[in-house]
Design a protein around this motif. Structure first.
Motif, PDB file in Angstrom:
ATOM      1  N   ASP A  17       0.816  -1.220   0.000  1.00  0.00           N
ATOM      2  CA  ASP A  17       0.000   0.000   0.000  1.00  0.00           C
ATOM      3  C   ASP A  17       0.848   1.267   0.000  1.00  0.00           C
ATOM      4  O   ASP A  17       0.468   2.276  -0.617  1.00  0.00           O
ATOM      5  CB  ASP A  17      -0.941   0.003   1.209  1.00  0.00           C
ATOM      6  N   ASP A  18       1.968   1.268   0.695  1.00  0.00           N
ATOM      7  CA  ASP A  18       2.821   2.456   0.730  1.00  0.00           C
ATOM      8  C   ASP A  18       3.327   2.808  -0.662  1.00  0.00           C
ATOM      9  O   ASP A  18       3.424   3.993  -1.035  1.00  0.00           O
ATOM     10  CB  ASP A  18       4.012   2.232   1.672  1.00  0.00           C
ATOM     11  N   LEU A  19       3.665   1.793  -1.445  1.00  0.00           N
ATOM     12  CA  LEU A  19       4.134   2.037  -2.810  1.00  0.00           C
ATOM     13  C   LEU A  19       3.003   2.560  -3.694  1.00  0.00           C
ATOM     14  O   LEU A  19       3.217   3.386  -4.578  1.00  0.00           O
ATOM     15  CB  LEU A  19       4.725   0.762  -3.403  1.00  0.00           C
ATOM     16  N   LYS A  20       1.788   2.090  -3.445  1.00  0.00           N
ATOM     17  CA  LYS A  20       0.649   2.585  -4.214  1.00  0.00           C
ATOM     18  C   LYS A  20       0.418   4.076  -3.923  1.00  0.00           C
ATOM     19  O   LYS A  20       0.146   4.859  -4.841  1.00  0.00           O
ATOM     20  CB  LYS A  20      -0.605   1.780  -3.860  1.00  0.00           C
ATOM     21  N   LEU A  21       0.536   4.463  -2.672  1.00  0.00           N
ATOM     22  CA  LEU A  21       0.384   5.878  -2.318  1.00  0.00           C
ATOM     23  C   LEU A  21       1.503   6.710  -2.931  1.00  0.00           C
ATOM     24  O   LEU A  21       1.265   7.831  -3.403  1.00  0.00           O
ATOM     25  CB  LEU A  21       0.382   6.027  -0.790  1.00  0.00           C
ATOM     26  N   SER A  22       2.723   6.182  -2.943  1.00  0.00           N
ATOM     27  CA  SER A  22       3.844   6.897  -3.544  1.00  0.00           C
ATOM     28  C   SER A  22       3.612   7.101  -5.036  1.00  0.00           C
ATOM     29  O   SER A  22       3.922   8.157  -5.596  1.00  0.00           O
ATOM     30  CB  SER A  22       5.152   6.128  -3.313  1.00  0.00           C
ATOM     31  N   ALA A  23       3.066   6.085  -5.694  1.00  0.00           N
ATOM     32  CA  ALA A  23       2.781   6.193  -7.128  1.00  0.00           C
ATOM     33  C   ALA A  23       1.749   7.294  -7.403  1.00  0.00           C
ATOM     34  O   ALA A  23       1.864   8.042  -8.385  1.00  0.00           O
ATOM     35  CB  ALA A  23       2.282   4.858  -7.660  1.00  0.00           C
ATOM     36  N   LEU A  24       0.763   7.426  -6.526  1.00  0.00           N
ATOM     37  CA  LEU A  24      -0.234   8.487  -6.687  1.00  0.00           C
ATOM     38  C   LEU A  24       0.386   9.864  -6.455  1.00  0.00           C
ATOM     39  O   LEU A  24       0.026  10.837  -7.132  1.00  0.00           O
ATOM     40  CB  LEU A  24      -1.398   8.259  -5.717  1.00  0.00           C
ATOM     41  N   ARG A  25       1.317   9.964  -5.513  1.00  0.00           N
ATOM     42  CA  ARG A  25       1.994  11.244  -5.288  1.00  0.00           C
ATOM     43  C   ARG A  25       2.832  11.637  -6.509  1.00  0.00           C
ATOM     44  O   ARG A  25       2.917  12.814  -6.863  1.00  0.00           O
ATOM     45  CB  ARG A  25       2.858  11.163  -4.032  1.00  0.00           C
ATOM     46  N   ILE A  26       3.454  10.639  -7.139  1.00  0.00           N
ATOM     47  CA  ILE A  26       4.219  10.910  -8.359  1.00  0.00           C
ATOM     48  C   ILE A  26       3.284  11.411  -9.461  1.00  0.00           C
ATOM     49  O   ILE A  26       3.592  12.371 -10.180  1.00  0.00           O
ATOM     50  CB  ILE A  26       4.967   9.641  -8.811  1.00  0.00           C
ATOM     51  N   LEU A  27       2.136  10.754  -9.602  1.00  0.00           N
ATOM     52  CA  LEU A  27       1.167  11.163 -10.617  1.00  0.00           C
ATOM     53  C   LEU A  27       0.703  12.589 -10.378  1.00  0.00           C
ATOM     54  O   LEU A  27       0.587  13.392 -11.319  1.00  0.00           O
ATOM     55  CB  LEU A  27      -0.015  10.197 -10.606  1.00  0.00           C
ATOM     56  N   LYS A  28       0.443  12.941  -9.118  1.00  0.00           N
ATOM     57  CA  LYS A  28       0.004  14.299  -8.787  1.00  0.00           C
ATOM     58  C   LYS A  28       1.099  15.305  -9.121  1.00  0.00           C
ATOM     59  O   LYS A  28       0.818  16.386  -9.685  1.00  0.00           O
ATOM     60  CB  LYS A  28      -0.342  14.363  -7.289  1.00  0.00           C
ATOM     61  N   ALA A  29       2.356  14.991  -8.830  1.00  0.00           N
ATOM     62  CA  ALA A  29       3.459  15.893  -9.135  1.00  0.00           C
ATOM     63  C   ALA A  29       3.620  16.064 -10.645  1.00  0.00           C
ATOM     64  O   ALA A  29       3.888  17.174 -11.131  1.00  0.00           O
ATOM     65  CB  ALA A  29       4.750  15.359  -8.528  1.00  0.00           C
ATOM     66  N   LYS A  30       3.438  14.986 -11.388  1.00  0.00           N
ATOM     67  CA  LYS A  30       3.544  15.064 -12.849  1.00  0.00           C
ATOM     68  C   LYS A  30       2.413  15.904 -13.424  1.00  0.00           C
ATOM     69  O   LYS A  30       2.617  16.682 -14.365  1.00  0.00           O
ATOM     70  CB  LYS A  30       3.513  13.657 -13.440  1.00  0.00           C
ATOM     71  N   GLN A  31       1.215  15.774 -12.876  1.00  0.00           N
ATOM     72  CA  GLN A  31       0.082  16.567 -13.331  1.00  0.00           C
ATOM     73  C   GLN A  31       0.296  18.051 -13.027  1.00  0.00           C
ATOM     74  O   GLN A  31      -0.047  18.912 -13.836  1.00  0.00           O
ATOM     75  CB  GLN A  31      -1.199  16.060 -12.672  1.00  0.00           C
ATOM     76  N   THR A  32       0.889  18.337 -11.866  1.00  0.00           N
ATOM     77  CA  THR A  32       1.180  19.722 -11.503  1.00  0.00           C
ATOM     78  C   THR A  32       2.177  20.335 -12.466  1.00  0.00           C
ATOM     79  O   THR A  32       2.037  21.491 -12.891  1.00  0.00           O
ATOM     80  CB  THR A  32       1.726  19.788 -10.067  1.00  0.00           C
ATOM     81  N   TYR A  33       3.206  19.558 -12.809  1.00  0.00           N
ATOM     82  CA  TYR A  33       4.164  20.052 -13.797  1.00  0.00           C
ATOM     83  C   TYR A  33       3.494  20.277 -15.145  1.00  0.00           C
ATOM     84  O   TYR A  33       3.736  21.290 -15.816  1.00  0.00           O
ATOM     85  CB  TYR A  33       5.328  19.075 -13.974  1.00  0.00           C
ATOM     86  N   GLY A  34       2.636  19.349 -15.570  1.00  0.00           N
ATOM     87  CA  GLY A  34       1.940  19.506 -16.841  1.00  0.00           C
ATOM     88  C   GLY A  34       1.109  20.771 -16.884  1.00  0.00           C
ATOM     89  O   GLY A  34       1.038  21.452 -17.914  1.00  0.00           O
ATOM     90  N   LEU A  35       0.492  21.123 -15.750  1.00  0.00           N
ATOM     91  CA  LEU A  35      -0.313  22.338 -15.681  1.00  0.00           C
ATOM     92  C   LEU A  35       0.554  23.581 -15.817  1.00  0.00           C
ATOM     93  O   LEU A  35       0.232  24.510 -16.562  1.00  0.00           O
ATOM     94  CB  LEU A  35      -1.084  22.367 -14.356  1.00  0.00           C
ATOM     95  N   SER A  36       1.693  23.604 -15.101  1.00  0.00           N
ATOM     96  CA  SER A  36       2.579  24.763 -15.174  1.00  0.00           C
ATOM     97  C   SER A  36       3.229  24.878 -16.545  1.00  0.00           C
ATOM     98  O   SER A  36       3.474  25.977 -17.049  1.00  0.00           O
ATOM     99  CB  SER A  36       3.651  24.686 -14.086  1.00  0.00           C
ATOM    100  N   ASP A  37       3.513  23.749 -17.174  1.00  0.00           N
ATOM    101  CA  ASP A  37       4.100  23.771 -18.510  1.00  0.00           C
ATOM    102  C   ASP A  37       3.096  24.306 -19.526  1.00  0.00           C
ATOM    103  O   ASP A  37       3.460  25.035 -20.460  1.00  0.00           O
ATOM    104  CB  ASP A  37       4.550  22.362 -18.896  1.00  0.00           C
ATOM    105  N   ALA A  38       1.823  23.969 -19.346  1.00  0.00           N
ATOM    106  CA  ALA A  38       0.783  24.447 -20.258  1.00  0.00           C
ATOM    107  C   ALA A  38       0.599  25.962 -20.171  1.00  0.00           C
ATOM    108  O   ALA A  38       0.183  26.606 -21.146  1.00  0.00           O
ATOM    109  CB  ALA A  38      -0.540  23.749 -19.955  1.00  0.00           C
TER     110      ALA A  38
END
Length: 461
Positions: A67-88
């Motif tokens: 479960d800890d790795l699953k939560l980490s994967a979601l945090r990575i996804l959120k960080a990538k989405q945040t970068y995508g927003l700022s890049d846009a």
């Protein structure tokens, strides 16, 4: 005409490229370790070096279901989405617009004229903030660094999970080996007691010798009971890491864990690349880069915010005339906002971002120092534990010889039974200590690989 064209081209290039107000980041260099003839390298699946297929399968399973790795994967996804927003935000925004309205004006206003009218409109609107001072690009760079940092944080969680599984596995394997030794010893003690009990009943030995044999048997049985209690707790701990119940994991036809893996040979040298790529060091570095870029974001507030806006479309009171050439409307022009007086808000934000950068710099240096300490300690322990294991093996051989001598002397009537019991007890304790020492060596080797941060993602370098 040619000069005007050149000037326009240069201005356009300058506007589109912008400039950065972020300071040049000075990253402290990682001290080069002392060079050695043989250097340790860490592969991605570093746990496979122990050569235990059961351990390998448990770790692979945990990497999928934990479960800890699953939560980490979601945090990575959120960080990538945040970068995508700022890049846009670096690119223009084009919107389609359309409206229909019907209004009735008041006859009680200064115009003294009451009108009812209908309006139809269709069009396009364009908005583009020119990143002249690097505000948007610095924000994107900061978010990109945070995204890479979240990847490194996940790798740290992964290495910690792997190490926890290895430690739980080694604890169980050590317990199994010690229980096996005790089972053999208890059986020997039982046979010895039954034999002495018959001798006592026959009158060839006194009651004390028979009672000593019984006490020895009971002591070993009680020690086994303690190990069995510990085994249950360790099974639950390992099952929790794997996201399973102890019953599901351990109640099979064959025992899951039976013995400790063999210790490995660890070279003394450490490549500097290992520490530079250690996940927590990389995470601290990404945080440092992110904080540095944010200084540029805050500094850009000192200068005008320049935007281009434009619109094009059709407008008419009659829907039938909406697409006539005379219904065309358009607009285009730049706007800018320049702060004049803000009671020091911008300056305070810049200073706060500089403070954050200094904190991140100290955190980075602390992380590097911690990495060196952990690696140094883990390497230093290897030689000491190896020597202790070697002494322990010689100790077992000595007690085996001592037991043989005292038993022979007792059977010849030259020694008492207490000497035999002491030899048996000493051999048992040395054998149990040998298992725990071997476990300690394997545990320290796993800690070394964790300290080196093995298994980092090479593509993020």
């Amino acid at each position: 005409m040619k000069r005007n064209f050149i000037n326009i081209s240069l201005l356009t290039t300058l506007i589109l490229s912008g400039c950065s107000l972020a300071p040049t980041l000075q990253v402290p260099t990682i001290e080069q370790p002392t060079k050695q003839e043989s250097v340790l390298h860490v592969k991605e699946k570093w746990w496979e070096i122990f050569g235990d297929t059961t351990l390998n399968s448990l770790i692979e399973e945990a990497l999928i279901h934990n479960d800890d790795l699953k939560l980490s994967a979601l945090r990575i996804l959120k960080a990538k989405q945040t970068y995508g927003l700022s890049d846009a935000n670096l690119y223009p925004t084009l919107n389609a617009t359309g409206s229909f309205s019907k209004q009735q004006t008041s006859g009680e206003t200064y115009q003294k004229k009451e009108n009812a009218y209908t309006e139809y409109s269709l069009g396009l609107s364009l908005q583009y903030e020119i990143d002249f001072w690097g505000k948007l690009s610095n924000q994107a760079e900061s978010n990109w660094s945070l995204y890479l940092g979240s990847e490194m944080a996940r790798q740290t969680v992964t290495n910690t999970l792997i190490n926890d599984i290895i430690q739980a596995y080694l604890n169980l394997a050590s317990l199994e080996e010690r229980i096996k030794i005790l089972n053999e010893t208890i059986e020997n003690y039982r046979q010895s007691y039954e034999f002495r009990s018959k001798q006592h009943q026959a009158g060839s030995i006194n009651e004390l010798l028979a009672t000593q044999s019984l006490a020895q048997y009971n002591n070993a049985s009680a020690t086994k009971g303690v190990l069995l209690e510990t085994k249950i707790a360790q099974q639950s701990a390992l099952a929790l890491l794997l996201g399973k119940s102890p019953k599901e994991l351990f109640e099979g036809e064959k025992p899951l864990i039976t013995h400790l893996p063999s210790p490995i040979v660890v070279p003394n040298g450490v490549s500097s690349d290992l520490l530079e790529n250690r996940p927590d060091v990389q995470e601290a570095l990404m945080s440092l880069k992110s904080k540095n870029a944010l200084i540029g974001v805050e500094r850009s507030a000192y200068f005008p915010s320049i935007s281009l806006t434009g619109s094009y479309g059709q407008q008419s009171e009659n829907s039938g005339n909406l697409f006539q050439s005379t219904a065309t409307k358009w607009g285009f022009g730049p706007t800018f906002t320049l702060p004049i007086f803000d009671f020091g808000k911008i300056n305070t934000k810049v200073e706060m971002s500089k403070t954050d950068l200094q904190s991140a710099l100290i955190s980075y240096e602390q992380t590097v120092k911690k990495a060196y300490k952990e690696v140094y300690d883990a390497l230093s322990k290897q030689v000491l534990i190896q020597n202790r294991l070697s002494f322990n093996e010689n100790e077992i051989k000595s007690y085996q010889k001592m037991l043989y001598i005292t038993t022979t002397r007792f059977e010849d009537g030259a020694a008492n039974w207490l000497e035999v019991l002491d030899s048996q007890k000493s051999l048992l304790n040395a054998s149990l200590t040998h298992v725990t020492t071997k476990q300690t060596l394997l545990s320290s080797q796993a800690e070394l690989f964790k300290a080196l941060g093995g298994g980092w993602n090479q593509t993020l370098k």
